[in-house]
Design a protein around this motif. Structure first.
Motif, PDB file in Angstrom:
ATOM      1  N   ILE A  29       0.878  -1.179   0.000  1.00 43.33           N
ATOM      2  CA  ILE A  29       0.000   0.000   0.000  1.00 43.33           C
ATOM      3  C   ILE A  29       0.903   1.214   0.000  1.00 43.33           C
ATOM      4  O   ILE A  29       1.731   1.383   0.901  1.00 43.33           O
ATOM      5  CB  ILE A  29      -0.944   0.018   1.206  1.00 43.33           C
ATOM      6  CG1 ILE A  29      -1.799  -1.254   1.225  1.00 43.33           C
ATOM      7  CG2 ILE A  29      -1.813   1.277   1.179  1.00 43.33           C
ATOM      8  CD1 ILE A  29      -2.595  -1.439   2.496  1.00 43.33           C
ATOM      9  N   VAL A  61      -1.805  -1.256  -3.929  1.00 41.21           N
ATOM     10  CA  VAL A  61      -2.852  -0.249  -3.783  1.00 41.21           C
ATOM     11  C   VAL A  61      -2.142   1.097  -3.686  1.00 41.21           C
ATOM     12  O   VAL A  61      -1.283   1.289  -2.827  1.00 41.21           O
ATOM     13  CB  VAL A  61      -3.719  -0.488  -2.533  1.00 41.21           C
ATOM     14  CG1 VAL A  61      -4.754   0.626  -2.380  1.00 41.21           C
ATOM     15  CG2 VAL A  61      -4.392  -1.849  -2.587  1.00 41.21           C
ATOM     16  N   ASP A  63      -2.714   4.929  -2.933  1.00 38.35           N
ATOM     17  CA  ASP A  63      -3.651   5.855  -2.297  1.00 38.35           C
ATOM     18  C   ASP A  63      -3.317   7.280  -2.753  1.00 38.35           C
ATOM     19  O   ASP A  63      -2.252   7.809  -2.439  1.00 38.35           O
ATOM     20  CB  ASP A  63      -3.537   5.733  -0.785  1.00 38.35           C
ATOM     21  CG  ASP A  63      -4.527   6.608  -0.034  1.00 38.35           C
ATOM     22  OD1 ASP A  63      -5.200   7.460  -0.654  1.00 38.35           O
ATOM     23  OD2 ASP A  63      -4.622   6.443   1.194  1.00 38.35           O
TER      24      ASP A  63
END
Length: 118
Positions: A29, A61, A63
């Motif tokens: 992430i 992922v 963000d």
């Protein structure tokens, strides 16, 4: 999961937009911040490539909640990373894109990477 936070390089170089990184269990992430453009895209691409090659990352992922601006050069970085991950059975998802960034991703044919419907 391990959490890492990176600072920016010297003032004479573009600031690396990665503000936090959480890795574990084959998932990475990455939280980005600020403005992502042609100035930051090469360093971001190189940094992301090295992150996913260090350990067997299958899912990434990204963000973008703290990103104010993103251009086509950065979208290209995301598409290249997504293609590389897909080639080895992984996936890339973009989370938290502001409406104007989500619009750009869709306009450039990368809307399928978005995890948030706008």
């Amino acid at each position: 999961m391990n959490t890492f936070v990176s600072g920016g390089p010297a003032d004479s170089e573009p600031v690396t937009p990665v503000t936090a990184l959480t890795a574990g269990g084959g998932e990475l992430i990455i939280r980005l911040a600020g403005e992502l453009d042609g100035t930051t895209a090469p360093a971001l691409g190189a940094q992301l490539d090295s992150m996913v090659s260090v350990e067997p990352v299958r899912r990434v992922v990204v963000d973008l909640s703290d990103v104010d601006f993103c251009d086509a050069a950065t979208v290209r970085v995301f598409v290249l990373l997504a293609t590389a991950l897909t080639g080895r059975g992984g996936a890339l998802r973009i989370h938290g894109a502001r409406p104007h960034i989500a619009w750009l991703l869709r306009r450039l044919g990368a809307g399928g990477l978005l995890s948030d419907p706008w």
